[in-house]
Write a protein that holds these residues in place. Structure first.
Motif, PDB file in Angstrom:
ATOM      1  N   ASP A  92     -50.326 -48.471 -25.812  1.00 16.25           N
ATOM      2  CA  ASP A  92     -49.342 -47.523 -25.956  1.00 16.25           C
ATOM      3  C   ASP A  92     -48.459 -47.468 -24.643  1.00 16.25           C
ATOM      4  O   ASP A  92     -49.088 -47.278 -23.096  1.00 16.25           O
ATOM      5  N   LEU A  93     -47.877 -47.665 -25.119  1.00 13.03           N
ATOM      6  CA  LEU A  93     -46.679 -47.640 -23.681  1.00 13.03           C
ATOM      7  C   LEU A  93     -45.853 -46.186 -22.909  1.00 13.03           C
ATOM      8  O   LEU A  93     -45.159 -46.259 -22.453  1.00 13.03           O
ATOM      9  N   LEU A  94     -46.478 -45.433 -24.184  1.00 16.63           N
ATOM     10  CA  LEU A  94     -46.915 -44.379 -23.257  1.00 16.63           C
ATOM     11  C   LEU A  94     -45.612 -43.037 -24.235  1.00 16.63           C
ATOM     12  O   LEU A  94     -45.695 -41.779 -23.964  1.00 16.63           O
ATOM     13  N   ALA A  95     -44.100 -43.771 -23.607  1.00 20.09           N
ATOM     14  CA  ALA A  95     -43.091 -42.539 -24.150  1.00 20.09           C
ATOM     15  C   ALA A  95     -43.308 -42.538 -25.698  1.00 20.09           C
ATOM     16  O   ALA A  95     -43.783 -43.463 -26.786  1.00 20.09           O
ATOM     17  N   ASP A  96     -43.194 -41.761 -26.432  1.00 17.94           N
ATOM     18  CA  ASP A  96     -43.144 -41.131 -27.526  1.00 17.94           C
ATOM     19  C   ASP A  96     -41.751 -39.831 -28.125  1.00 17.94           C
ATOM     20  O   ASP A  96     -40.942 -39.624 -27.353  1.00 17.94           O
ATOM     21  N   VAL A  97     -42.018 -40.700 -29.713  1.00 16.91           N
ATOM     22  CA  VAL A  97     -41.118 -39.904 -30.270  1.00 16.91           C
ATOM     23  C   VAL A  97     -41.421 -38.474 -31.043  1.00 16.91           C
ATOM     24  O   VAL A  97     -42.519 -39.326 -31.998  1.00 16.91           O
ATOM     25  N   ILE A  98     -41.034 -37.238 -31.279  1.00 16.47           N
ATOM     26  CA  ILE A  98     -41.708 -36.107 -32.535  1.00 16.47           C
ATOM     27  C   ILE A  98     -40.231 -36.376 -33.334  1.00 16.47           C
ATOM     28  O   ILE A  98     -39.348 -35.827 -32.632  1.00 16.47           O
ATOM     29  N   ILE A  99     -40.715 -36.540 -34.509  1.00 14.90           N
ATOM     30  CA  ILE A  99     -39.946 -35.698 -35.553  1.00 14.90           C
ATOM     31  C   ILE A  99     -39.949 -35.114 -36.248  1.00 14.90           C
ATOM     32  O   ILE A  99     -40.775 -35.436 -37.102  1.00 14.90           O
ATOM     33  N   LEU A 100     -39.777 -33.532 -36.172  1.00 15.88           N
ATOM     34  CA  LEU A 100     -39.889 -32.261 -37.007  1.00 15.88           C
ATOM     35  C   LEU A 100     -39.389 -32.785 -38.119  1.00 15.88           C
ATOM     36  O   LEU A 100     -38.144 -32.938 -38.476  1.00 15.88           O
TER      37      LEU A 100
END
Length: 174
Positions: A92-100
């Motif tokens: 896991d390279l830490l950067a995340d994106v959430i799409i609601l």
């Protein structure tokens, strides 16, 4: 013959976890799709499906609370595959994106990405790789092309839906 072994490696906190309860639904040289339940009980979600885009460096997941779809969760990852023992190491390279579901997008944990680099947990090369992959993913999302990533994933899930069963015997809702 047993199937491949999947490991999730985290930098913060530092850990490596064998994902031995994940069920592989589909596997190719470019995609790996799994069905999973949380490793530890959580109040915000209970289960989901993940699609590892092995060459692109994304893991796109559908998070659920029981049978209710909550949101898409995208991890930026680094994948190492060891053919001799059929093992995947997903870092896991830490950067995340959430799409609601309403289309709102949230980018998370860029501070952790910077902290990991500053603390020597993440090389400069992997930092650059994470940022390029995040940019690529966000370009897809912001250009209304998320379906390019979710459509193949959803097609494979719908094809295997007849095979999917929840541990409690309930139906699977994609």
């Amino acid at each position: 013959m047993e199937g491949p072994k999947l490991y999730r490696n985290r930098l913060i906190p530092k850990e490596s976890v064998l994902l031995d309860r994940d069920r592989i639904l589909y596997r190719s040289s470019e995609l790996l799709i799994t069905q999973w339940e949380t490793l530890k009980p959580k109040v915000s979600f209970t289960n989901g499906y993940s699609c590892y885009y092995l060459r692109s460096g994304y893991k796109i997941s559908r998070f659920y609370m029981g049978e209710q779809f909550l949101y898409w969760y995208c991890d930026i990852i680094d994948t190492v595959y060891h053919e001799q023992n059929d093992t995947y190491l997903f870092t896991d390279l830490l950067a995340d994106v959430i799409i609601l579901p309403d289309g709102k997008v949230r980018v998370l944990d860029l501070d952790e990405l910077a902290d990991a680099h500053r603390q020597g947990l993440l090389s400069t090369s992997l930092l650059h790789q994470a940022l390029y992959r995040l940019n690529s993913l966000l370009t897809i999302i912001y250009n209304s092309r998320l379906e390019e990533l979710t459509c193949p994933f959803m097609e494979i899930l719908s094809q295997t839906q007849a095979l999917l069963t929840r541990p409690d015997g309930g139906t699977v809702v994609l």
